[in-house]
Design a protein around this motif. Sequence first.
Motif, PDB file in Angstrom:
ATOM      1  N   SER A   1       9.494   4.309   8.242  1.00 20.50           N
ATOM      2  CA  SER A   1       9.048   5.039   7.061  1.00 20.50           C
ATOM      3  C   SER A   1       7.558   4.826   6.800  1.00 20.50           C
ATOM      4  CB  SER A   1       9.851   4.581   5.831  1.00 20.50           C
ATOM      5  OG  SER A   1       9.388   5.243   4.668  1.00 20.50           O
ATOM      6  N   HIS A   2       6.819   5.930   6.775  1.00 22.07           N
ATOM      7  CA  HIS A   2       5.396   5.853   6.463  1.00 22.07           C
ATOM      8  C   HIS A   2       5.170   5.562   4.986  1.00 22.07           C
ATOM      9  CE1 HIS A   2       1.619   7.706   4.992  1.00 22.07           C
ATOM     10  NE2 HIS A   2       1.109   7.147   6.068  1.00 22.07           N
ATOM     11  N   GLY A   3       6.028   6.106   4.126  1.00 21.64           N
ATOM     12  CA  GLY A   3       5.807   5.993   2.690  1.00 21.64           C
ATOM     13  C   GLY A   3       4.832   7.047   2.217  1.00 21.64           C
ATOM     14  N   HIS A   4       4.511   7.018   0.922  1.00 24.27           N
ATOM     15  CA  HIS A   4       3.570   7.985   0.366  1.00 24.27           C
ATOM     16  C   HIS A   4       2.293   7.269  -0.078  1.00 24.27           C
ATOM     17  CE1 HIS A   4       2.411  11.870  -1.274  1.00 24.27           C
ATOM     18  NE2 HIS A   4       1.827  11.168  -2.227  1.00 24.27           N
ATOM     19  N   THR A   5       1.169   7.710   0.442  1.00 26.27           N
ATOM     20  CA  THR A   5      -0.106   7.048   0.156  1.00 26.27           C
ATOM     21  C   THR A   5      -0.566   7.301  -1.274  1.00 26.27           C
ATOM     22  OG1 THR A   5      -0.803   7.191   2.465  1.00 26.27           O
ATOM     23  CG2 THR A   5      -2.536   6.848   0.812  1.00 26.27           C
ATOM     24  N   VAL A   6      -0.830   6.227  -1.991  1.00 26.48           N
ATOM     25  CA  VAL A   6      -1.386   6.308  -3.345  1.00 26.48           C
ATOM     26  C   VAL A   6      -2.859   5.928  -3.314  1.00 26.48           C
ATOM     27  CG1 VAL A   6      -1.228   5.477  -5.723  1.00 26.48           C
ATOM     28  CG2 VAL A   6       0.858   5.760  -4.359  1.00 26.48           C
ATOM     29  N   PHE A   7      -3.157   4.781  -2.734  1.00 30.39           N
ATOM     30  CA  PHE A   7      -4.541   4.318  -2.606  1.00 30.39           C
ATOM     31  C   PHE A   7      -4.866   4.068  -1.135  1.00 30.39           C
ATOM     32  CE2 PHE A   7      -3.197   2.574  -6.798  1.00 30.39           C
ATOM     33  CZ  PHE A   7      -4.073   3.292  -7.597  1.00 30.39           C
ATOM     34  N   HIS A   8      -6.083   4.411  -0.751  1.00 26.50           N
ATOM     35  CA  HIS A   8      -6.519   4.099   0.612  1.00 26.50           C
ATOM     36  C   HIS A   8      -8.005   3.791   0.572  1.00 26.50           C
ATOM     37  CE1 HIS A   8      -6.486   3.971   4.935  1.00 26.50           C
ATOM     38  NE2 HIS A   8      -7.492   4.820   4.982  1.00 26.50           N
ATOM     39  N   GLN A   9      -8.325   2.487   0.466  1.00 25.92           N
ATOM     40  CA  GLN A   9      -9.716   2.050   0.390  1.00 25.92           C
ATOM     41  C   GLN A   9      -9.938   0.895   1.371  1.00 25.92           C
ATOM     42  OE1 GLN A   9     -11.507   1.753  -3.536  1.00 25.92           O
ATOM     43  NE2 GLN A   9      -9.856   2.968  -4.433  1.00 25.92           N
ATOM     44  N   PRO A  10     -10.002   1.220   2.649  1.00 29.14           N
ATOM     45  CA  PRO A  10     -10.097   0.165   3.674  1.00 29.14           C
ATOM     46  C   PRO A  10     -11.339  -0.711   3.542  1.00 29.14           C
ATOM     47  CG  PRO A  10     -10.434   2.361   4.617  1.00 29.14           C
ATOM     48  CD  PRO A  10      -9.914   2.559   3.243  1.00 29.14           C
ATOM     49  N   LYS A  11     -12.433  -0.164   3.032  1.00 29.85           N
ATOM     50  CA  LYS A  11     -13.636  -0.991   2.875  1.00 29.85           C
ATOM     51  C   LYS A  11     -13.413  -2.106   1.868  1.00 29.85           C
ATOM     52  CE  LYS A  11     -17.013   2.497   4.291  1.00 29.85           C
ATOM     53  NZ  LYS A  11     -18.172   3.335   3.877  1.00 29.85           N
ATOM     54  N   ARG A  12     -12.460  -1.899   0.960  1.00 29.82           N
ATOM     55  CA  ARG A  12     -12.119  -2.931  -0.026  1.00 29.82           C
ATOM     56  C   ARG A  12     -10.873  -3.712   0.406  1.00 29.82           C
ATOM     57  NH1 ARG A  12     -11.980  -0.033  -5.746  1.00 29.82           N
ATOM     58  NH2 ARG A  12     -11.786  -2.197  -6.442  1.00 29.82           N
ATOM     59  N   LYS A  13     -10.461  -3.473   1.655  1.00 27.34           N
ATOM     60  CA  LYS A  13      -9.360  -4.215   2.275  1.00 27.34           C
ATOM     61  C   LYS A  13      -7.989  -3.930   1.649  1.00 27.34           C
ATOM     62  CE  LYS A  13     -11.184  -6.925   5.573  1.00 27.34           C
ATOM     63  NZ  LYS A  13     -12.496  -6.303   5.743  1.00 27.34           N
ATOM     64  N   PHE A  14      -7.786  -2.698   1.162  1.00 29.76           N
ATOM     65  CA  PHE A  14      -6.440  -2.381   0.724  1.00 29.76           C
ATOM     66  C   PHE A  14      -6.091  -0.924   0.954  1.00 29.76           C
ATOM     67  CE2 PHE A  14      -8.781  -1.585  -3.264  1.00 29.76           C
ATOM     68  CZ  PHE A  14      -8.225  -0.376  -3.693  1.00 29.76           C
ATOM     69  N   THR A  15      -4.803  -0.711   1.158  1.00 30.75           N
ATOM     70  CA  THR A  15      -4.212   0.620   1.246  1.00 30.75           C
ATOM     71  C   THR A  15      -2.798   0.465   0.721  1.00 30.75           C
ATOM     72  OG1 THR A  15      -3.706   2.493   2.718  1.00 30.75           O
ATOM     73  CG2 THR A  15      -3.380   0.288   3.621  1.00 30.75           C
ATOM     74  N   LEU A  16      -2.273   1.502   0.089  1.00 28.45           N
ATOM     75  CA  LEU A  16      -0.930   1.390  -0.488  1.00 28.45           C
ATOM     76  C   LEU A  16      -0.120   2.637  -0.204  1.00 28.45           C
ATOM     77  CD1 LEU A  16       1.168  -0.099  -2.235  1.00 28.45           C
ATOM     78  CD2 LEU A  16       0.211   1.111  -4.218  1.00 28.45           C
ATOM     79  N   GLN A  17       0.993   2.433   0.514  1.00 32.60           N
ATOM     80  CA  GLN A  17       1.975   3.483   0.725  1.00 32.60           C
ATOM     81  C   GLN A  17       3.252   3.047   0.012  1.00 32.60           C
ATOM     82  OE1 GLN A  17       0.004   2.372   3.540  1.00 32.60           O
ATOM     83  NE2 GLN A  17      -1.278   4.074   2.877  1.00 32.60           N
ATOM     84  N   ILE A  18       3.625   3.768  -1.031  1.00 32.18           N
ATOM     85  CA  ILE A  18       4.801   3.376  -1.801  1.00 32.18           C
ATOM     86  C   ILE A  18       6.081   3.882  -1.126  1.00 32.18           C
ATOM     87  CG2 ILE A  18       3.579   3.209  -3.999  1.00 32.18           C
ATOM     88  CD1 ILE A  18       4.811   5.951  -4.725  1.00 32.18           C
ATOM     89  N   GLY A  19       7.201   3.294  -1.557  1.00 34.08           N
ATOM     90  CA  GLY A  19       8.501   3.587  -0.972  1.00 34.08           C
ATOM     91  C   GLY A  19       8.999   2.319  -0.305  1.00 34.08           C
ATOM     92  N   ASP A  20       9.490   1.388  -1.092  1.00 31.72           N
ATOM     93  CA  ASP A  20       9.853   0.061  -0.592  1.00 31.72           C
ATOM     94  C   ASP A  20      10.910   0.174   0.506  1.00 31.72           C
ATOM     95  OD1 ASP A  20      10.751  -2.612  -0.267  1.00 31.72           O
ATOM     96  OD2 ASP A  20      10.092  -3.094  -2.306  1.00 31.72           O
ATOM     97  N   GLY A  21      10.568  -0.306   1.697  1.00 32.81           N
ATOM     98  CA  GLY A  21      11.481  -0.238   2.836  1.00 32.81           C
ATOM     99  C   GLY A  21      12.765  -1.014   2.612  1.00 32.81           C
ATOM    100  N   ARG A  22      12.702  -2.041   1.781  1.00 30.50           N
ATOM    101  CA  ARG A  22      13.913  -2.819   1.482  1.00 30.50           C
ATOM    102  C   ARG A  22      14.915  -1.977   0.702  1.00 30.50           C
ATOM    103  NH1 ARG A  22      10.311  -7.564  -0.987  1.00 30.50           N
ATOM    104  NH2 ARG A  22       9.421  -5.659  -1.876  1.00 30.50           N
ATOM    105  N   ALA A  23      14.389  -1.100  -0.162  1.00 30.85           N
ATOM    106  CA  ALA A  23      15.270  -0.191  -0.907  1.00 30.85           C
ATOM    107  C   ALA A  23      15.895   0.831   0.041  1.00 30.85           C
ATOM    108  CB  ALA A  23      14.480   0.519  -2.005  1.00 30.85           C
ATOM    109  N   VAL A  24      15.102   1.298   1.019  1.00 34.64           N
ATOM    110  CA  VAL A  24      15.628   2.237   2.023  1.00 34.64           C
ATOM    111  C   VAL A  24      16.769   1.564   2.785  1.00 34.64           C
ATOM    112  CG1 VAL A  24      15.101   3.648   4.041  1.00 34.64           C
ATOM    113  CG2 VAL A  24      13.368   3.349   2.258  1.00 34.64           C
ATOM    114  N   LYS A  25      16.581   0.305   3.151  1.00 33.39           N
ATOM    115  CA  LYS A  25      17.614  -0.429   3.892  1.00 33.39           C
ATOM    116  C   LYS A  25      18.859  -0.642   3.036  1.00 33.39           C
ATOM    117  CE  LYS A  25      18.573  -4.643   6.487  1.00 33.39           C
ATOM    118  NZ  LYS A  25      18.051  -5.946   6.979  1.00 33.39           N
TER     119      LYS A  25
END
Length: 348
Positions: A94-118
């Motif tokens: 699962s790729h998830g859905h991107t909310v934030f993507h700021q690699p220069k600040r060392k973070f990216t966030l794709q929501i959709g907890d894989g544990r919930a999918v499992k």
Amino acid sequence: MTFHAIGLMSGTSLDGLDICFARFGKEGASWNFEIIKAETLPYPAEWEKKLRGSIHLSAEQLLELHSEYGFYLGQAVNTFIKKYRIRHIDLIASHGHTVFHQPKRKFTLQIGDGRAVKLETGLPVIYDFRSQDVLMGGNGAPLVPIGDQLLFSRYDACLNLGGFSNISLNINDQRIAFDIAPVNIVLNLLAKALGKSFDENGDLARSGNIDKKLLTQLNALPFYRQPHPKSLGIEWCNEHIFPLLENIEIPDALATFTEHAAVQIADVFNRYRLKDVLFTGGGTYNRYLIEKIRSRTATEIIIPGTQIIEYKEALIFALMGVLKLNSEINVLSSATGSLHDHSSGVTA
């Protein structure tokens, strides 16, 4: 070796959730694939609103949505499995859905907890494919070049026309990749202002006039002169693109931005003297955009069948999950700019 996996992809343009069930075979170092079943589930209005507004949520609200969306993904997979009577699945990627993507600040966030999918499906799940690369100094994108290299190497390059256009190609026996320009993330938003979910066939853009001053401003944005690897996010569009489009008629904005995207894409083709390029993603159906690109380059544009156009990204995330399962490299540092090639993803 044979593996069966489901890949889940939610693009930045919010067209819907792509679900792809595929078989992967490996003989020696060569991989092959077959898409067995695939479909796109359009988001209900409520979910489109939630995902579109996720960037504005508080930390608590975002964590709640992260869990809620994970269960939503799991339920969608269960419905898909039941519909097509699928019996053997090695994993869900699962790729998830991107909310934030700021690699220069060392973070990216794709929501959709894989544990919930499992929890919802009872199947092994691999998710969060981008964070490790960002922590390693990479852009966390593009990730699909590993699939382009292993599954589609017969083409000079692969171009995806989604929320953003991105390309991957081999240069001196090394796979490089980068985002070229925004596409549907901008075109769809403009079309919505006219009551349409997207600009079908590019007809709205075709009806407008190109604003040469605006086109010059767009083409002059510094990002286009930056060396690769590089990637784009919605934050960049909010800062650099949308303010330029505020005081212009929508059809003219569509015409001008389509021209802009075509200019940037064709320039890349010409710079690397590409013989042929495989086109995928929803933007491939935008006839006006394709015409504009063709008018600016001699590169042959290869448009495959519907399954590859619509599900190539979900297919490749399924492959990335299989590679992770086998502890094989699934992210190329030459594409993302990270410290070294690595095997990324969190296993639930």
